[in-house]
Design a protein around this motif. Structure first.
Motif, PDB file in Angstrom:
ATOM      1  N   LEU A   1       0.813  -1.218   0.000  1.00  0.00           N
ATOM      2  CA  LEU A   1       0.000   0.000   0.000  1.00  0.00           C
ATOM      3  C   LEU A   1       0.844   1.265   0.000  1.00  0.00           C
ATOM      4  O   LEU A   1       0.553   2.213  -0.724  1.00  0.00           O
ATOM      5  N   THR A   2       1.905   1.316   0.809  1.00  0.00           N
ATOM      6  CA  THR A   2       2.721   2.527   0.906  1.00  0.00           C
ATOM      7  C   THR A   2       3.406   2.833  -0.412  1.00  0.00           C
ATOM      8  O   THR A   2       3.345   3.950  -0.926  1.00  0.00           O
ATOM      9  N   ASP A   3       4.066   1.827  -0.993  1.00  0.00           N
ATOM     10  CA  ASP A   3       4.780   2.043  -2.259  1.00  0.00           C
ATOM     11  C   ASP A   3       3.827   2.354  -3.400  1.00  0.00           C
ATOM     12  O   ASP A   3       4.087   3.203  -4.241  1.00  0.00           O
ATOM     13  N   SER A   4       2.682   1.645  -3.432  1.00  0.00           N
ATOM     14  CA  SER A   4       1.723   1.848  -4.518  1.00  0.00           C
ATOM     15  C   SER A   4       1.086   3.225  -4.444  1.00  0.00           C
ATOM     16  O   SER A   4       0.883   3.887  -5.443  1.00  0.00           O
ATOM     17  N   LEU A   5       0.739   3.663  -3.220  1.00  0.00           N
ATOM     18  CA  LEU A   5       0.161   4.991  -3.051  1.00  0.00           C
ATOM     19  C   LEU A   5       1.160   6.058  -3.470  1.00  0.00           C
ATOM     20  O   LEU A   5       0.817   7.040  -4.114  1.00  0.00           O
ATOM     21  N   LYS A   6       2.433   5.835  -3.142  1.00  0.00           N
ATOM     22  CA  LYS A   6       3.488   6.779  -3.526  1.00  0.00           C
ATOM     23  C   LYS A   6       3.571   6.902  -5.041  1.00  0.00           C
ATOM     24  O   LYS A   6       3.660   8.000  -5.600  1.00  0.00           O
ATOM     25  N   ALA A   7       3.514   5.767  -5.733  1.00  0.00           N
ATOM     26  CA  ALA A   7       3.596   5.779  -7.193  1.00  0.00           C
ATOM     27  C   ALA A   7       2.371   6.421  -7.814  1.00  0.00           C
ATOM     28  O   ALA A   7       2.466   7.148  -8.805  1.00  0.00           O
ATOM     29  N   CYS A   8       1.194   6.165  -7.238  1.00  0.00           N
ATOM     30  CA  CYS A   8      -0.058   6.689  -7.798  1.00  0.00           C
ATOM     31  C   CYS A   8      -0.216   8.186  -7.590  1.00  0.00           C
ATOM     32  O   CYS A   8      -1.058   8.814  -8.222  1.00  0.00           O
ATOM     33  N   THR A   9       0.559   8.765  -6.674  1.00  0.00           N
ATOM     34  CA  THR A   9       0.389  10.188  -6.369  1.00  0.00           C
ATOM     35  C   THR A   9       1.604  11.036  -6.732  1.00  0.00           C
ATOM     36  O   THR A   9       1.508  12.252  -6.799  1.00  0.00           O
ATOM     37  N   GLN A  10       2.757  10.410  -6.956  1.00  0.00           N
ATOM     38  CA  GLN A  10       3.977  11.181  -7.199  1.00  0.00           C
ATOM     39  C   GLN A  10       4.645  10.794  -8.512  1.00  0.00           C
ATOM     40  O   GLN A  10       5.855  10.876  -8.653  1.00  0.00           O
ATOM     41  N   LEU A  11       3.850  10.392  -9.476  1.00  0.00           N
ATOM     42  CA  LEU A  11       4.381   9.860 -10.731  1.00  0.00           C
ATOM     43  C   LEU A  11       5.276  10.850 -11.460  1.00  0.00           C
ATOM     44  O   LEU A  11       6.273  10.474 -12.058  1.00  0.00           O
ATOM     45  N   GLU A  12       4.943  12.140 -11.418  1.00  0.00           N
ATOM     46  CA  GLU A  12       5.732  13.143 -12.144  1.00  0.00           C
ATOM     47  C   GLU A  12       6.754  13.841 -11.268  1.00  0.00           C
ATOM     48  O   GLU A  12       7.611  14.554 -11.764  1.00  0.00           O
ATOM     49  N   LYS A  13       6.667  13.648  -9.962  1.00  0.00           N
ATOM     50  CA  LYS A  13       7.460  14.447  -9.032  1.00  0.00           C
ATOM     51  C   LYS A  13       8.963  14.283  -9.232  1.00  0.00           C
ATOM     52  O   LYS A  13       9.726  15.227  -9.151  1.00  0.00           O
ATOM     53  N   LYS A  14       9.410  13.066  -9.512  1.00  0.00           N
ATOM     54  CA  LYS A  14      10.839  12.798  -9.610  1.00  0.00           C
ATOM     55  C   LYS A  14      11.380  12.931 -11.032  1.00  0.00           C
ATOM     56  O   LYS A  14      12.571  12.769 -11.249  1.00  0.00           O
ATOM     57  N   GLY A  15      10.538  13.197 -11.992  1.00  0.00           N
ATOM     58  CA  GLY A  15      10.993  13.290 -13.368  1.00  0.00           C
ATOM     59  C   GLY A  15      11.563  11.984 -13.890  1.00  0.00           C
ATOM     60  O   GLY A  15      12.520  11.973 -14.660  1.00  0.00           O
ATOM     61  N   CYS A  16      10.973  10.873 -13.447  1.00  0.00           N
ATOM     62  CA  CYS A  16      11.516   9.568 -13.837  1.00  0.00           C
ATOM     63  C   CYS A  16      11.071   9.185 -15.239  1.00  0.00           C
ATOM     64  O   CYS A  16      10.068   9.666 -15.742  1.00  0.00           O
ATOM     65  N   LEU A  17      11.849   8.281 -15.844  1.00  0.00           N
ATOM     66  CA  LEU A  17      11.558   7.814 -17.193  1.00  0.00           C
ATOM     67  C   LEU A  17      11.081   6.367 -17.205  1.00  0.00           C
ATOM     68  O   LEU A  17      10.540   5.914 -18.204  1.00  0.00           O
ATOM     69  N   TRP A  18      11.327   5.629 -16.097  1.00  0.00           N
ATOM     70  CA  TRP A  18      10.908   4.228 -16.017  1.00  0.00           C
ATOM     71  C   TRP A  18      10.261   3.970 -14.663  1.00  0.00           C
ATOM     72  O   TRP A  18      10.687   4.513 -13.640  1.00  0.00           O
ATOM     73  N   ILE A  19       9.230   3.138 -14.661  1.00  0.00           N
ATOM     74  CA  ILE A  19       8.513   2.802 -13.437  1.00  0.00           C
ATOM     75  C   ILE A  19       8.324   1.301 -13.404  1.00  0.00           C
ATOM     76  O   ILE A  19       7.811   0.708 -14.366  1.00  0.00           O
ATOM     77  N   GLY A  20       8.725   0.647 -12.303  1.00  0.00           N
ATOM     78  CA  GLY A  20       8.574  -0.795 -12.214  1.00  0.00           C
ATOM     79  C   GLY A  20       9.302  -1.357 -11.006  1.00  0.00           C
ATOM     80  O   GLY A  20       9.897  -0.613 -10.214  1.00  0.00           O
ATOM     81  N   PRO A  21       9.286  -2.681 -10.839  1.00  0.00           N
ATOM     82  CA  PRO A  21       9.955  -3.322  -9.710  1.00  0.00           C
ATOM     83  C   PRO A  21      11.476  -3.225  -9.841  1.00  0.00           C
ATOM     84  O   PRO A  21      12.000  -3.011 -10.940  1.00  0.00           O
ATOM     85  N   PRO A  22      12.221  -3.390  -8.725  1.00  0.00           N
ATOM     86  CA  PRO A  22      13.686  -3.237  -8.752  1.00  0.00           C
ATOM     87  C   PRO A  22      14.367  -4.105  -9.799  1.00  0.00           C
ATOM     88  O   PRO A  22      15.283  -3.647 -10.488  1.00  0.00           O
ATOM     89  N   GLU A  23      13.903  -5.361  -9.939  1.00  0.00           N
ATOM     90  CA  GLU A  23      14.565  -6.248 -10.895  1.00  0.00           C
ATOM     91  C   GLU A  23      14.366  -5.775 -12.336  1.00  0.00           C
ATOM     92  O   GLU A  23      15.251  -5.929 -13.188  1.00  0.00           O
ATOM     93  N   GLN A  24      13.201  -5.164 -12.617  1.00  0.00           N
ATOM     94  CA  GLN A  24      12.960  -4.634 -13.958  1.00  0.00           C
ATOM     95  C   GLN A  24      13.814  -3.404 -14.216  1.00  0.00           C
ATOM     96  O   GLN A  24      14.334  -3.203 -15.315  1.00  0.00           O
ATOM     97  N   LEU A  25      13.955  -2.539 -13.215  1.00  0.00           N
ATOM     98  CA  LEU A  25      14.797  -1.351 -13.364  1.00  0.00           C
ATOM     99  C   LEU A  25      16.254  -1.756 -13.580  1.00  0.00           C
ATOM    100  O   LEU A  25      16.982  -1.125 -14.355  1.00  0.00           O
ATOM    101  N   LEU A  26      16.684  -2.811 -12.888  1.00  0.00           N
ATOM    102  CA  LEU A  26      18.047  -3.309 -13.080  1.00  0.00           C
ATOM    103  C   LEU A  26      18.228  -3.828 -14.503  1.00  0.00           C
ATOM    104  O   LEU A  26      19.266  -3.592 -15.136  1.00  0.00           O
ATOM    105  N   SER A  27      17.199  -4.496 -15.035  1.00  0.00           N
ATOM    106  CA  SER A  27      17.255  -4.990 -16.407  1.00  0.00           C
ATOM    107  C   SER A  27      17.373  -3.848 -17.403  1.00  0.00           C
ATOM    108  O   SER A  27      18.092  -3.947 -18.401  1.00  0.00           O
ATOM    109  N   VAL A  28      16.658  -2.742 -17.125  1.00  0.00           N
ATOM    110  CA  VAL A  28      16.728  -1.570 -18.005  1.00  0.00           C
ATOM    111  C   VAL A  28      18.140  -0.996 -18.008  1.00  0.00           C
ATOM    112  O   VAL A  28      18.698  -0.653 -19.058  1.00  0.00           O
TER     113      VAL A  28
END
Length: 316
Positions: A275-302
């Motif tokens: 709940l904490t991580d999902s709520l953070k993603a659902c409300t702060q999607l643009e805040k960090k200026g990120c280009l990829w969103i996903g689990p740690p293993e997927q980000l590592l693959s990127v």
């Protein structure tokens, strides 16, 4: 450093993307200009109509959208497989809906070409159009150009209407897709432009809820909810999604006073969401200026795929 679009949008990583396009001028895309008192509210309909129109032409499925006062959000699924199964004639017919056909292609349709060189030239053009039909950059170009043209004509001016590049975020798994759709559908609520999702004009969720209220199928131009991964459509059940959006919309977001009421949705258990991580993603999607969103293993693959030491991403 700005990454080339080919690295930001790579179908080898994911077919899902969240896009945002913003106005560059003081003039509003939509809404009421507080300085001049002039209303641009009718432009919201321009954007919504164009989104639905292009969805019927491009092989890019619309998962969610929200048209705001000076920007819009779009969550899409790039359907390359669909584009590759189109016949050459279907490709031409789709392209003709937004562009005039060159004389060579017109002659090709009439079956009056005799030269092998001319036929080969037609095949190359059709292949190019086929690739454009699942190009996110071309979808955004067609959408933004049409709106900018109408706005400039109405304002009696020339020049840029949109920022130079649209922003895109790669959604690496279902949780990232869910977060982006939720963020998009709740944008008017967070901005206090609407009290609830069902009263949020010019959003995909209102369009879907209106159809549901009239016992109608998914509105034309929107990708349907199927609740299954291997069927063409969103891998969630729509009723679960409604409960989820309602729950997230009740949670307070720092700096954004807009909220709605809710109970715990079944989707939390189904996707095993934190709940904490999902709520953070659902409300702060643009805040960090990120280009990829996903689990740690997927980000590592990127990072490995792009040969990067670091990437700007949100970990779920």
């Amino acid at each position: 450093m700005t990454l080339p679009r080919s690295q930001q949008v790579d179908l080898a990583m994911t077919p899902y993307y969240h896009c945002v396009s913003r106005c560059v001028r003081r003039s509003y895309l939509c809404g009421q200009d507080a300085l001049s008192g002039r209303s641009y509210e009718h432009r919201r309909q321009w954007v919504q109509n164009r989104i639905h129109e292009l969805a019927g032409i491009f092989c890019i499925d619309i998962c969610a959208y929200a048209v705001m006062s000076n920007h819009y959000h779009l969550v899409v699924h790039i359907n390359q497989e669909k584009a590759e199964t189109l016949t050459d004639i279907e490709v031409i017919q789709r392209w003709e809906e937004i562009h005039h056909l060159p004389a060579l292609i017109t002659r090709y349709l009439r079956g009056i070409l005799r030269s092998p060189a001319e036929i080969q030239a037609c095949k190359k053009i059709i292949l190019l159009w086929r690739q454009r039909l699942y190009s996110l950059s071309w979808l955004m170009k067609e959408l933004n150009f049409d709106i900018a043209l109408q706005a400039n004509q109405e304002d009696g001016c020339t020049g840029h209407f949109w920022e130079g590049r649209f922003k895109s975020q790669a959604l690496l798994d279902e949780k990232a897709l869910l977060a982006a759709m939720t963020y998009t559908d709740l944008n008017p609520v967070r901005a206090q432009a609407a009290e609830t999702p069902e009263t949020s004009e010019y959003t995909s969720i209102k369009k879907r809820l209106d159809s549901l209220a009239h016992a109608q199928p998914t509105p034309s131009g929107l990708w349907p909810f199927t609740g299954q991964k291997h069927i063409d459509g969103l891998p969630f059940r729509f009723m679960d999604y409604i409960e989820w959006v309602d729950w997230v919309g009740r949670q307070t977001r720092e700096g954004k006073p807009g909220t709605i009421p809710a109970h715990l949705p079944a989707m939390i258990d189904r996707l095993s969401l934190n709940l904490t991580d999902s709520l953070k993603a659902c409300t702060q999607l643009e805040k960090k200026g990120c280009l990829w969103i996903g689990p740690p293993e997927q980000l590592l693959s990127v990072k490995t795929y792009l040969h990067k030491q670091r990437i700007h991403g949100i970990s779920l």
